[in-house]
Motif scaffolding. Sequence first.
Motif, PDB file in Angstrom:
ATOM      1  N   GLU A  27      -4.399   3.686 -44.954  1.00 39.14           N
ATOM      2  CA  GLU A  27      -4.446   3.091 -43.626  1.00 39.14           C
ATOM      3  C   GLU A  27      -3.421   3.732 -42.700  1.00 39.14           C
ATOM      4  OE1 GLU A  27      -4.131  -1.113 -43.606  1.00 39.14           O
ATOM      5  OE2 GLU A  27      -5.631  -1.437 -45.171  1.00 39.14           O
ATOM      6  N   ALA A  28      -3.769   3.774 -41.420  1.00 42.30           N
ATOM      7  CA  ALA A  28      -2.845   4.278 -40.406  1.00 42.30           C
ATOM      8  C   ALA A  28      -2.936   3.386 -39.176  1.00 42.30           C
ATOM      9  CB  ALA A  28      -3.170   5.724 -40.047  1.00 42.30           C
ATOM     10  N   HIS A  29      -1.806   3.138 -38.540  1.00 44.04           N
ATOM     11  CA  HIS A  29      -1.741   2.307 -37.339  1.00 44.04           C
ATOM     12  C   HIS A  29      -0.964   3.078 -36.273  1.00 44.04           C
ATOM     13  CE1 HIS A  29      -2.903  -0.594 -40.332  1.00 44.04           C
ATOM     14  NE2 HIS A  29      -1.738  -0.455 -40.943  1.00 44.04           N
ATOM     15  N   PHE A  30      -1.619   3.335 -35.141  1.00 41.01           N
ATOM     16  CA  PHE A  30      -0.994   4.099 -34.063  1.00 41.01           C
ATOM     17  C   PHE A  30      -0.788   3.201 -32.848  1.00 41.01           C
ATOM     18  CE2 PHE A  30      -3.769   6.930 -36.528  1.00 41.01           C
ATOM     19  CZ  PHE A  30      -2.803   7.788 -37.039  1.00 41.01           C
ATOM     20  N   TYR A  31       0.338   3.398 -32.204  1.00 42.85           N
ATOM     21  CA  TYR A  31       0.711   2.577 -31.060  1.00 42.85           C
ATOM     22  C   TYR A  31       0.437   3.354 -29.785  1.00 42.85           C
ATOM     23  CZ  TYR A  31       3.353  -1.405 -29.204  1.00 42.85           C
ATOM     24  OH  TYR A  31       3.737  -2.561 -28.569  1.00 42.85           O
ATOM     25  N   ILE A  32      -0.418   2.808 -28.899  1.00 41.83           N
ATOM     26  CA  ILE A  32      -0.849   3.466 -27.666  1.00 41.83           C
ATOM     27  C   ILE A  32      -0.384   2.647 -26.467  1.00 41.83           C
ATOM     28  CG2 ILE A  32      -2.846   4.203 -26.299  1.00 41.83           C
ATOM     29  CD1 ILE A  32      -2.534   5.905 -28.728  1.00 41.83           C
ATOM     30  N   SER A  33       0.124   3.306 -25.439  1.00 42.73           N
ATOM     31  CA  SER A  33       0.493   2.617 -24.207  1.00 42.73           C
ATOM     32  C   SER A  33      -0.417   3.055 -23.074  1.00 42.73           C
ATOM     33  CB  SER A  33       1.949   2.909 -23.836  1.00 42.73           C
ATOM     34  OG  SER A  33       2.116   4.269 -23.458  1.00 42.73           O
ATOM     35  N   ILE A  34      -0.746   2.119 -22.181  1.00 40.49           N
ATOM     36  CA  ILE A  34      -1.522   2.399 -20.977  1.00 40.49           C
ATOM     37  C   ILE A  34      -0.764   1.797 -19.803  1.00 40.49           C
ATOM     38  CG2 ILE A  34      -3.697   2.000 -19.763  1.00 40.49           C
ATOM     39  CD1 ILE A  34      -5.113   1.962 -22.420  1.00 40.49           C
ATOM     40  N   GLN A  77      -2.060  16.768 -27.594  1.00 35.51           N
ATOM     41  CA  GLN A  77      -1.733  16.260 -26.259  1.00 35.51           C
ATOM     42  C   GLN A  77      -1.403  14.784 -26.404  1.00 35.51           C
ATOM     43  OE1 GLN A  77      -4.398  17.278 -23.000  1.00 35.51           O
ATOM     44  NE2 GLN A  77      -3.991  15.321 -22.010  1.00 35.51           N
ATOM     45  N   LYS A  78      -0.116  14.462 -26.379  1.00 39.91           N
ATOM     46  CA  LYS A  78       0.329  13.109 -26.678  1.00 39.91           C
ATOM     47  C   LYS A  78       0.264  12.165 -25.487  1.00 39.91           C
ATOM     48  CE  LYS A  78       3.303  14.432 -30.540  1.00 39.91           C
ATOM     49  NZ  LYS A  78       4.669  14.378 -31.119  1.00 39.91           N
ATOM     50  N   SER A  79      -0.004  12.688 -24.298  1.00 41.73           N
ATOM     51  CA  SER A  79      -0.134  11.829 -23.126  1.00 41.73           C
ATOM     52  C   SER A  79      -1.110  12.455 -22.147  1.00 41.73           C
ATOM     53  CB  SER A  79       1.229  11.616 -22.450  1.00 41.73           C
ATOM     54  OG  SER A  79       1.721  12.839 -21.933  1.00 41.73           O
ATOM     55  N   ILE A 131      -3.367   6.296 -13.829  1.00 40.36           N
ATOM     56  CA  ILE A 131      -3.154   5.503 -15.042  1.00 40.36           C
ATOM     57  C   ILE A 131      -2.779   6.468 -16.166  1.00 40.36           C
ATOM     58  CG2 ILE A 131      -4.186   3.959 -16.751  1.00 40.36           C
ATOM     59  CD1 ILE A 131      -6.009   2.919 -14.544  1.00 40.36           C
ATOM     60  N   ARG A 132      -1.693   6.195 -16.840  1.00 39.71           N
ATOM     61  CA  ARG A 132      -1.176   7.089 -17.881  1.00 39.71           C
ATOM     62  C   ARG A 132      -1.384   6.464 -19.258  1.00 39.71           C
ATOM     63  NH1 ARG A 132       2.730  11.141 -18.602  1.00 39.71           N
ATOM     64  NH2 ARG A 132       3.944  10.979 -20.533  1.00 39.71           N
ATOM     65  N   MET A 133      -1.904   7.258 -20.191  1.00 46.38           N
ATOM     66  CA  MET A 133      -2.047   6.820 -21.580  1.00 46.38           C
ATOM     67  C   MET A 133      -1.192   7.728 -22.457  1.00 46.38           C
ATOM     68  SD  MET A 133      -5.455   6.077 -23.880  1.00 46.38           S
ATOM     69  CE  MET A 133      -5.937   7.776 -24.231  1.00 46.38           C
ATOM     70  N   GLU A 134      -0.528   7.127 -23.433  1.00 49.33           N
ATOM     71  CA  GLU A 134       0.388   7.891 -24.284  1.00 49.33           C
ATOM     72  C   GLU A 134       0.398   7.316 -25.693  1.00 49.33           C
ATOM     73  OE1 GLU A 134       5.100   9.362 -24.229  1.00 49.33           O
ATOM     74  OE2 GLU A 134       4.334   7.935 -22.752  1.00 49.33           O
ATOM     75  N   VAL A 135       0.486   8.192 -26.683  1.00 49.22           N
ATOM     76  CA  VAL A 135       0.675   7.730 -28.058  1.00 49.22           C
ATOM     77  C   VAL A 135       2.175   7.626 -28.288  1.00 49.22           C
ATOM     78  CG1 VAL A 135       0.490  10.111 -28.940  1.00 49.22           C
ATOM     79  CG2 VAL A 135       0.255   8.180 -30.493  1.00 49.22           C
ATOM     80  N   ILE A 136       2.635   6.463 -28.739  1.00 45.72           N
ATOM     81  CA  ILE A 136       4.057   6.161 -28.824  1.00 45.72           C
ATOM     82  C   ILE A 136       4.600   6.341 -30.238  1.00 45.72           C
ATOM     83  CG2 ILE A 136       5.803   4.376 -28.490  1.00 45.72           C
ATOM     84  CD1 ILE A 136       4.621   5.436 -25.916  1.00 45.72           C
ATOM     85  N   SER A 137       3.930   5.749 -31.222  1.00 45.37           N
ATOM     86  CA  SER A 137       4.439   5.804 -32.584  1.00 45.37           C
ATOM     87  C   SER A 137       3.317   5.626 -33.577  1.00 45.37           C
ATOM     88  CB  SER A 137       5.517   4.727 -32.797  1.00 45.37           C
ATOM     89  OG  SER A 137       4.964   3.442 -32.587  1.00 45.37           O
TER      90      SER A 137
END
Length: 328
Positions: free
Chosen positions: A101-108, A80-82, A88-94
């Motif tokens: 190591e891993a780096h994930f970009y999240i938007s709120i 579930q990517k969003s 308020i909406r949360m989403e994984v972008i990239s």
Amino acid sequence: MKTDKLIDAIGMIEEKYVADAHKPCVKISYRRVKGFAIAAAALLCIAVPLPTMTAFGSDIAYNLLYMASPAIAQTFKPVQKSCEDKNIRMEVISADIQGDEAHFYISIQGDMIDETTDLYDSYNIKCPFDSVGHVSFSEFDENTKTAYFVVNIKTMNGEKIPKGKVTFSVRELIFNKHEFEGAIDGIDLSELPENPPTIENVNFRGGSWNYKSITDILAPSSPLTEIMDGISVTGIGYINGKLHIQTYYENLLKTDNHGYVYLVDENGKRISEEFADISFWDDERKGSYDEKLFDIEYSDLKNYSLMGWFCNSNGYESGDWEVTFKMK
């Protein structure tokens, strides 16, 4: 960067978005379940298998299975990517995965979201392997009312990030934060009371290494001066060779109000005679009193001014935001 451009960039993160990715990590290692959790899981499995309950969205089953085996639990977690709650909406972008190591970009995104949005340490990162991780604020888009965060994880054993799913959740958000630093008006250090009223048996919240040895604690009074909305000075005095200054942070659990006081001399130089500090809850366990002690002669107080740095917020929202996505 606009959201539509970010979505096109799924699978990579530009350098500016991961500039904060190498800050010291907070350990979030997930240990195997102890005996009581295994027993609880076994009892539950008598009625319905945990994987089946997890697949059908049972949070209890998922948490039990995750304690027993994070790798198996994450296998049954649906992608579930969003998500959206309280408008308020949360989403994984990239994502950017490099070795261990891993780096994930999240938007709120939401109407009340601003450039001061804080996850209030309410986030949780669940991986199919032992890891360390932390979250860094990246940027804010005023046009879309969207705050962006970088989620950073690293394997505990130094091995490459394996395939699997990551679940990232948030339970509380704070926004509309403001800061203050400067002189605290309404306090004259040259006219302080000696041996002011004190109290005993406070509900300690914490303090410096020696805070439990402090027996003289100021009795809170009505605000002597208000520094910011929800932050005030509620006590000051000189007791047994120490200057006591007490500040109060209202509704702490939903504002993250915090700060500290300090002294400067006539030349504006900060002095370092701080002896100790303590924190204790108010009667309702909603607000906190912080009391700092300075080791300074009473006759020298007239040579100093009371200063402080403080931060408060006027926005709080709790909810259930959770995304799950595959690592590739």
